[in-house]
Design a protein around this motif. Structure first.
Motif, PDB file in Angstrom:
ATOM      1  N   LEU A   1      -4.800  -5.202 -17.342  1.00 43.24           N
ATOM      2  CA  LEU A   1      -3.425  -5.222 -16.833  1.00 43.24           C
ATOM      3  C   LEU A   1      -2.480  -4.468 -17.761  1.00 43.24           C
ATOM      4  O   LEU A   1      -1.640  -3.690 -17.304  1.00 43.24           O
ATOM      5  CB  LEU A   1      -2.935  -6.657 -16.682  1.00 43.24           C
ATOM      6  CG  LEU A   1      -3.431  -7.424 -15.480  1.00 43.24           C
ATOM      7  CD1 LEU A   1      -2.899  -8.855 -15.507  1.00 43.24           C
ATOM      8  CD2 LEU A   1      -3.032  -6.747 -14.195  1.00 43.24           C
ATOM      9  N   ARG A   2      -2.616  -4.697 -19.062  1.00 46.16           N
ATOM     10  CA  ARG A   2      -1.752  -3.997 -20.027  1.00 46.16           C
ATOM     11  C   ARG A   2      -1.937  -2.486 -19.942  1.00 46.16           C
ATOM     12  O   ARG A   2      -0.971  -1.728 -19.940  1.00 46.16           O
ATOM     13  CB  ARG A   2      -2.059  -4.472 -21.442  1.00 46.16           C
ATOM     14  CG  ARG A   2      -1.515  -5.828 -21.749  1.00 46.16           C
ATOM     15  CD  ARG A   2      -1.754  -6.200 -23.208  1.00 46.16           C
ATOM     16  NE  ARG A   2      -1.445  -7.582 -23.411  1.00 46.16           N
ATOM     17  CZ  ARG A   2      -2.326  -8.524 -23.699  1.00 46.16           C
ATOM     18  NH1 ARG A   2      -3.586  -8.236 -23.869  1.00 46.16           N
ATOM     19  NH2 ARG A   2      -1.948  -9.781 -23.855  1.00 46.16           N
ATOM     20  N   ARG A   3      -3.180  -2.048 -19.866  1.00 46.07           N
ATOM     21  CA  ARG A   3      -3.465  -0.618 -19.789  1.00 46.07           C
ATOM     22  C   ARG A   3      -2.857  -0.016 -18.519  1.00 46.07           C
ATOM     23  O   ARG A   3      -2.245   1.055 -18.555  1.00 46.07           O
ATOM     24  CB  ARG A   3      -4.971  -0.384 -19.833  1.00 46.07           C
ATOM     25  CG  ARG A   3      -5.348   1.087 -19.839  1.00 46.07           C
ATOM     26  CD  ARG A   3      -6.837   1.295 -19.861  1.00 46.07           C
ATOM     27  NE  ARG A   3      -7.410   0.799 -18.621  1.00 46.07           N
ATOM     28  CZ  ARG A   3      -8.503   0.050 -18.548  1.00 46.07           C
ATOM     29  NH1 ARG A   3      -9.145  -0.304 -19.622  1.00 46.07           N
ATOM     30  NH2 ARG A   3      -8.961  -0.360 -17.382  1.00 46.07           N
ATOM     31  N   ASN A   4      -2.991  -0.724 -17.399  1.00 47.24           N
ATOM     32  CA  ASN A   4      -2.439  -0.213 -16.141  1.00 47.24           C
ATOM     33  C   ASN A   4      -0.917  -0.181 -16.172  1.00 47.24           C
ATOM     34  O   ASN A   4      -0.301   0.752 -15.652  1.00 47.24           O
ATOM     35  CB  ASN A   4      -2.930  -1.047 -14.967  1.00 47.24           C
ATOM     36  CG  ASN A   4      -4.391  -0.793 -14.662  1.00 47.24           C
ATOM     37  OD1 ASN A   4      -4.964   0.193 -15.117  1.00 47.24           O
ATOM     38  ND2 ASN A   4      -4.996  -1.682 -13.907  1.00 47.24           N
ATOM     39  N   ARG A   5      -0.294  -1.206 -16.784  1.00 51.47           N
ATOM     40  CA  ARG A   5       1.165  -1.204 -16.909  1.00 51.47           C
ATOM     41  C   ARG A   5       1.639  -0.040 -17.760  1.00 51.47           C
ATOM     42  O   ARG A   5       2.618   0.621 -17.428  1.00 51.47           O
ATOM     43  CB  ARG A   5       1.650  -2.509 -17.530  1.00 51.47           C
ATOM     44  CG  ARG A   5       1.623  -3.669 -16.592  1.00 51.47           C
ATOM     45  CD  ARG A   5       2.183  -4.894 -17.276  1.00 51.47           C
ATOM     46  NE  ARG A   5       1.956  -6.060 -16.465  1.00 51.47           N
ATOM     47  CZ  ARG A   5       1.819  -7.275 -16.948  1.00 51.47           C
ATOM     48  NH1 ARG A   5       1.888  -7.488 -18.244  1.00 51.47           N
ATOM     49  NH2 ARG A   5       1.617  -8.288 -16.153  1.00 51.47           N
ATOM     50  N   LEU A   6       0.972   0.194 -18.873  1.00 47.86           N
ATOM     51  CA  LEU A   6       1.351   1.310 -19.736  1.00 47.86           C
ATOM     52  C   LEU A   6       1.185   2.643 -19.024  1.00 47.86           C
ATOM     53  O   LEU A   6       2.021   3.541 -19.164  1.00 47.86           O
ATOM     54  CB  LEU A   6       0.534   1.293 -21.025  1.00 47.86           C
ATOM     55  CG  LEU A   6       0.943   0.238 -22.040  1.00 47.86           C
ATOM     56  CD1 LEU A   6      -0.051   0.199 -23.192  1.00 47.86           C
ATOM     57  CD2 LEU A   6       2.345   0.506 -22.557  1.00 47.86           C
ATOM     58  N   ARG A   7       0.127   2.775 -18.257  1.00 45.95           N
ATOM     59  CA  ARG A   7      -0.099   4.003 -17.492  1.00 45.95           C
ATOM     60  C   ARG A   7       1.041   4.212 -16.495  1.00 45.95           C
ATOM     61  O   ARG A   7       1.580   5.310 -16.353  1.00 45.95           O
ATOM     62  CB  ARG A   7      -1.440   3.934 -16.768  1.00 45.95           C
ATOM     63  CG  ARG A   7      -1.772   5.210 -16.014  1.00 45.95           C
ATOM     64  CD  ARG A   7      -3.096   5.113 -15.271  1.00 45.95           C
ATOM     65  NE  ARG A   7      -4.174   4.815 -16.184  1.00 45.95           N
ATOM     66  CZ  ARG A   7      -5.156   3.946 -15.929  1.00 45.95           C
ATOM     67  NH1 ARG A   7      -5.186   3.297 -14.784  1.00 45.95           N
ATOM     68  NH2 ARG A   7      -6.112   3.737 -16.793  1.00 45.95           N
ATOM     69  N   TRP A   8       1.432   3.133 -15.805  1.00 47.34           N
ATOM     70  CA  TRP A   8       2.514   3.225 -14.834  1.00 47.34           C
ATOM     71  C   TRP A   8       3.830   3.557 -15.524  1.00 47.34           C
ATOM     72  O   TRP A   8       4.603   4.391 -15.030  1.00 47.34           O
ATOM     73  CB  TRP A   8       2.631   1.908 -14.058  1.00 47.34           C
ATOM     74  CG  TRP A   8       3.707   1.955 -13.014  1.00 47.34           C
ATOM     75  CD1 TRP A   8       3.614   2.497 -11.767  1.00 47.34           C
ATOM     76  CD2 TRP A   8       5.040   1.466 -13.138  1.00 47.34           C
ATOM     77  NE1 TRP A   8       4.816   2.367 -11.112  1.00 47.34           N
ATOM     78  CE2 TRP A   8       5.701   1.738 -11.932  1.00 47.34           C
ATOM     79  CE3 TRP A   8       5.735   0.820 -14.156  1.00 47.34           C
ATOM     80  CZ2 TRP A   8       7.027   1.383 -11.713  1.00 47.34           C
ATOM     81  CZ3 TRP A   8       7.059   0.466 -13.938  1.00 47.34           C
ATOM     82  CH2 TRP A   8       7.680   0.747 -12.728  1.00 47.34           C
ATOM     83  N   LEU A   9       4.118   2.913 -16.659  1.00 49.61           N
ATOM     84  CA  LEU A   9       5.357   3.205 -17.386  1.00 49.61           C
ATOM     85  C   LEU A   9       5.406   4.656 -17.847  1.00 49.61           C
ATOM     86  O   LEU A   9       6.459   5.292 -17.789  1.00 49.61           O
ATOM     87  CB  LEU A   9       5.505   2.265 -18.581  1.00 49.61           C
ATOM     88  CG  LEU A   9       5.877   0.832 -18.236  1.00 49.61           C
ATOM     89  CD1 LEU A   9       5.770  -0.053 -19.466  1.00 49.61           C
ATOM     90  CD2 LEU A   9       7.257   0.762 -17.628  1.00 49.61           C
ATOM     91  N   GLY A  10       4.281   5.196 -18.274  1.00 54.64           N
ATOM     92  CA  GLY A  10       4.228   6.599 -18.651  1.00 54.64           C
ATOM     93  C   GLY A  10       4.508   7.505 -17.463  1.00 54.64           C
ATOM     94  O   GLY A  10       5.214   8.512 -17.573  1.00 54.64           O
ATOM     95  N   HIS A  11       3.960   7.120 -16.312  1.00 53.07           N
ATOM     96  CA  HIS A  11       4.182   7.883 -15.080  1.00 53.07           C
ATOM     97  C   HIS A  11       5.666   7.882 -14.720  1.00 53.07           C
ATOM     98  O   HIS A  11       6.259   8.933 -14.431  1.00 53.07           O
ATOM     99  CB  HIS A  11       3.342   7.263 -13.963  1.00 53.07           C
ATOM    100  CG  HIS A  11       3.610   7.800 -12.608  1.00 53.07           C
ATOM    101  ND1 HIS A  11       3.257   9.072 -12.222  1.00 53.07           N
ATOM    102  CD2 HIS A  11       4.204   7.241 -11.531  1.00 53.07           C
ATOM    103  CE1 HIS A  11       3.626   9.263 -10.965  1.00 53.07           C
ATOM    104  NE2 HIS A  11       4.203   8.169 -10.529  1.00 53.07           N
TER     105      HIS A  11
END
Length: 77
Positions: A32-42
């Protein structure tokens, strides 16, 4: 389906942790953390005219205001 792919039956009572180990999946919270960070970067790379970027900036501003309210001297608890 799981039984066919893994060779185990439901009676074996394999724990979720064991399934993650066997399938190579990581800890759910880390995923979940990795996916959130990916989305925030996007969102961070978006133009500032895009609604998701504006919403994220608004949330950051509100968080700063809240932080400043807590740091004010003489603030009643």
């Amino acid at each position: 389906m799981v039984e066919e792919n893994s060779g185990h039956h439901m009676e074996a009572k394999v724990t979720n942790e064991e399934v993650r180990k066997r399938t190579g999946m990581g800890n759910f919270l880390n995923i979940l953390r990795r996916n959130r960070l990916r989305w925030l970067g996007h969102v961070n790379r978006m133009s500032s005219t895009r609604l998701p970027k504006q919403a994220l900036q608004w949330l950051r501003e509100k968080a700063k205001e809240k932080e400043e309210d807590h740091a004010r001297p003489g603030r009643e608890l």
